[in-house]
Design an enzyme around this catalytic site. Structure first.
Site, PDB file in Angstrom:
ATOM      1  N   ARG A  15       2.218  -5.731  12.881  1.00 35.35           N
ATOM      2  CA  ARG A  15       1.664  -5.044  14.051  1.00 35.35           C
ATOM      3  C   ARG A  15       1.596  -5.994  15.248  1.00 35.35           C
ATOM      4  O   ARG A  15       1.748  -5.560  16.393  1.00 35.35           O
ATOM      5  CB  ARG A  15       0.290  -4.473  13.721  1.00 35.35           C
ATOM      6  CG  ARG A  15       0.358  -3.375  12.667  1.00 35.35           C
ATOM      7  CD  ARG A  15      -0.974  -2.689  12.426  1.00 35.35           C
ATOM      8  NE  ARG A  15      -0.816  -1.632  11.413  1.00 35.35           N
ATOM      9  CZ  ARG A  15      -1.680  -0.647  11.221  1.00 35.35           C
ATOM     10  NH1 ARG A  15      -2.772  -0.576  11.965  1.00 35.35           N
ATOM     11  NH2 ARG A  15      -1.469   0.265  10.300  1.00 35.35           N
ATOM     12  N   ARG A  43       0.839  -1.198   0.000  1.00 33.64           N
ATOM     13  CA  ARG A  43       0.000   0.000   0.000  1.00 33.64           C
ATOM     14  C   ARG A  43       0.877   1.251   0.000  1.00 33.64           C
ATOM     15  O   ARG A  43       1.864   1.308   0.720  1.00 33.64           O
ATOM     16  CB  ARG A  43      -0.927   0.023   1.225  1.00 33.64           C
ATOM     17  CG  ARG A  43      -1.907  -1.146   1.256  1.00 33.64           C
ATOM     18  CD  ARG A  43      -2.820  -1.082   2.462  1.00 33.64           C
ATOM     19  NE  ARG A  43      -3.600  -2.304   2.576  1.00 33.64           N
ATOM     20  CZ  ARG A  43      -4.431  -2.582   3.569  1.00 33.64           C
ATOM     21  NH1 ARG A  43      -4.588  -1.708   4.561  1.00 33.64           N
ATOM     22  NH2 ARG A  43      -5.103  -3.722   3.605  1.00 33.64           N
ATOM     23  N   GLU A 103      -4.853  -0.128  15.735  1.00 34.83           N
ATOM     24  CA  GLU A 103      -5.587  -1.132  14.954  1.00 34.83           C
ATOM     25  C   GLU A 103      -4.672  -2.282  14.544  1.00 34.83           C
ATOM     26  O   GLU A 103      -3.553  -2.076  14.070  1.00 34.83           O
ATOM     27  CB  GLU A 103      -6.176  -0.487  13.697  1.00 34.83           C
ATOM     28  CG  GLU A 103      -6.928  -1.466  12.809  1.00 34.83           C
ATOM     29  CD  GLU A 103      -7.187  -0.918  11.410  1.00 34.83           C
ATOM     30  OE1 GLU A 103      -7.282  -1.736  10.486  1.00 34.83           O
ATOM     31  OE2 GLU A 103      -7.265   0.325  11.255  1.00 34.83           O
ATOM     32  N   ARG A 111       2.921   1.279   9.919  1.00 31.25           N
ATOM     33  CA  ARG A 111       2.394   1.763   8.640  1.00 31.25           C
ATOM     34  C   ARG A 111       3.471   1.655   7.564  1.00 31.25           C
ATOM     35  O   ARG A 111       4.105   2.642   7.182  1.00 31.25           O
ATOM     36  CB  ARG A 111       1.903   3.202   8.796  1.00 31.25           C
ATOM     37  CG  ARG A 111       0.882   3.624   7.742  1.00 31.25           C
ATOM     38  CD  ARG A 111       0.412   5.051   7.977  1.00 31.25           C
ATOM     39  NE  ARG A 111      -0.376   5.185   9.157  1.00 31.25           N
ATOM     40  CZ  ARG A 111      -1.700   5.012   9.232  1.00 31.25           C
ATOM     41  NH1 ARG A 111      -2.359   4.677   8.149  1.00 31.25           N
ATOM     42  NH2 ARG A 111      -2.354   5.170  10.363  1.00 31.25           N
ATOM     43  N   SER A 128      -9.249  -5.338  11.082  1.00 30.62           N
ATOM     44  CA  SER A 128     -10.498  -4.684  10.703  1.00 30.62           C
ATOM     45  C   SER A 128     -11.397  -5.754  10.107  1.00 30.62           C
ATOM     46  O   SER A 128     -11.032  -6.392   9.123  1.00 30.62           O
ATOM     47  CB  SER A 128     -10.226  -3.573   9.684  1.00 30.62           C
ATOM     48  OG  SER A 128     -11.377  -2.815   9.446  1.00 30.62           O
TER      49      SER A 128
END
Length: 425
Positions: free
Chosen positions: A394, A265, A352, A280, A355
């Site tokens: 993460r 991403r 987070e 990230r 999700s």
């Protein structure tokens, strides 16, 4: 993609439900839909007359009319004109269909009726917390990037040299820990009935459009210059598109898949947010869960999906909370979404890590994935669900911080020790 019939029959209601997600004008869609329906009615009238002429010619010839006579000739000429008119209508209808589709593609899914209304993430609703007793009391916990580099587990500077910022190289026990986490997550999900898929990491534009990444999120993805291929932002894209344009038997549902892949991403628009460490990155590993289910079971399947993601964190004894996203923070394709946020001691907050979304029939309409029930006419669109189970980097960040000892070693979670063959990093 929204159901054009729903928009046609309930334009005011759909417009109101979309308002909580932004400003979207449905009138151009309704105008084109009316034009298409007028063309459709015209086509039906012409086709009916054409069919009638065919029958009439046969009946008249059978009753004794001269096949080469003026009456039959006139009917055939009329029939020929009708065919020309019909052939001219078909491309017009296709063109309007394409225009309607292009207008529908950028419109997000309608929020579920149970989704809390809110403007942004500040109005998300906390559902529950778990594992407060596992929150470490050590006041001197280092950021996971710092402890990772200190223990020679993570290498950021050299990765920048190889690629650019927001990439990482895992070294030695760091690579082994990442690999162990992937295997642990896959083992857990397959034991829970998920069938593992190892899909392509490159997908075409049709696949990204089917799951909602295109056209809206083109800037978020990495595209190959010479081919119609994109690096996947999540394996949900690859797994869902395995079923594109298929009609399943109802007996095949529910279908559960899990998949480990690297994900890519650009993180456009996120500059300055979580730029240090593993939170990230442009490339990261993730184990994804995907479900294709009967519409009547999708809400219950959504709750089970969240529980499967939570189960990974509970087994690792990592503190977390579950957040229900409000309408203003929902992802583009989601009708209802829960975020699971893991505790990061160095930040003193939750981040987070999963999700879990119920997109209902939104992706199925774009991907044309349907099912048929025995004894019932026609087909229905499946409901699709997806969730991280979990984001691996993460999870590693959470372990490096929550399991950090006063002597700056890392204790390995009990369930991972058999995979790593050690207790301490």
């Amino acid at each position: 993609m929204l159901d054009i019939k729903l928009i046609r029959e309930n334009p005011v209601e759909v417009q109101e439900r979309l308002k909580v997600r932004g400003e979207y004008d449905l009138q151009p869609i309704l105008t084109l839909d009316e034009q298409r329906r007028q063309l459709e009615q015209e086509r039906i009238v012409l086709q009916t007359r054409s069919n009638d002429i065919g029958k009439l010619v046969g009946e008249k010839i059978k009753s004794g009319c001269d096949p080469k006579g003026e009456e039959i000739k006139a009917l055939r000429e009329e029939g020929q004109q009708l065919k020309i008119q019909l052939s001219e209508l078909e491309p017009k209808e296709k063109e309007i269909d394409a225009q309607i589709t292009q207008l529908l593609l950028p419109i997000p899914n309608l929020p579920s009726e149970s989704t809390p209304v809110g403007k942004d993430e500040r109005e998300n609703v906390e559902i529950r917390r778990w594992g407060d007793e596992y929150i470490p009391q050590n006041p001197n916990i280092l950021h996971h990037a710092d402890i990772g580099e200190k223990l020679n587990l993570l290498e950021f500077k050299q990765a920048v040299k190889v690629a650019q910022t927001r990439f990482v190289a895992l070294k030695g026990a760091g690579a082994a820990l990442e690999r162990s986490l992937i295997q642990f997550m896959l083992d857990r999900h397959t034991n829970n009935g998920y069938i593992e898929i190892m899909p392509p990491l490159l997908v075409n534009s049709t696949s990204l459009t089917a799951t909602g990444q295109l056209p809206k999120f083109a800037e978020e993805s990495f595209k190959c210059d010479s081919d119609d291929l994109w690096l996947i932002p999540t394996s949900e894209v690859s797994v869902m598109n395995l079923y594109r344009d298929e009609i399943l038997d109802a007996e095949q549902l529910p279908i559960y898949h899990c998949s480990y892949t690297p994900c890519f991403r650009r993180e456009a628009g996120s500059y300055g947010k979580d730029t240090r460490g593993l939170i990230r990155l442009h490339q990261f590993n993730k184990v994804e869960m995907v479900k294709l289910v009967h519409p009547e079971t999708s809400e219950a399947e959504h709750e089970k999906l969240v529980q499967d993601a939570e189960g990974v964190l509970q087994a690792l004894k990592l503190p977390y909370r579950v957040i229900e996203l409000c309408t203003g923070d929902l992802g583009f394709s989601a009708a209802k979404c829960y975020d699971i946020e893991v505790w990061l001691p160095s930040a003193g907050t939750y981040r987070e890590i999963s999700s879990c979304s119920n997109v209902k029939d939104f992706q199925a309409r774009r991907a044309n994935i349907r099912f048929k029930e025995a004894g019932k006419k026609g087909t229905q669109y499946i409901h699709a669900l997806n969730g991280s189970g979990l984001a691996v980097g993460r999870t590693m960040a959470a372990i490096l911080e929550n399991y950090q000892q006063p002597d700056e070693t890392i204790r390995i979670p009990d369930v991972l020790q058999p995979y790593l063959g050690r207790e301490i990093l």
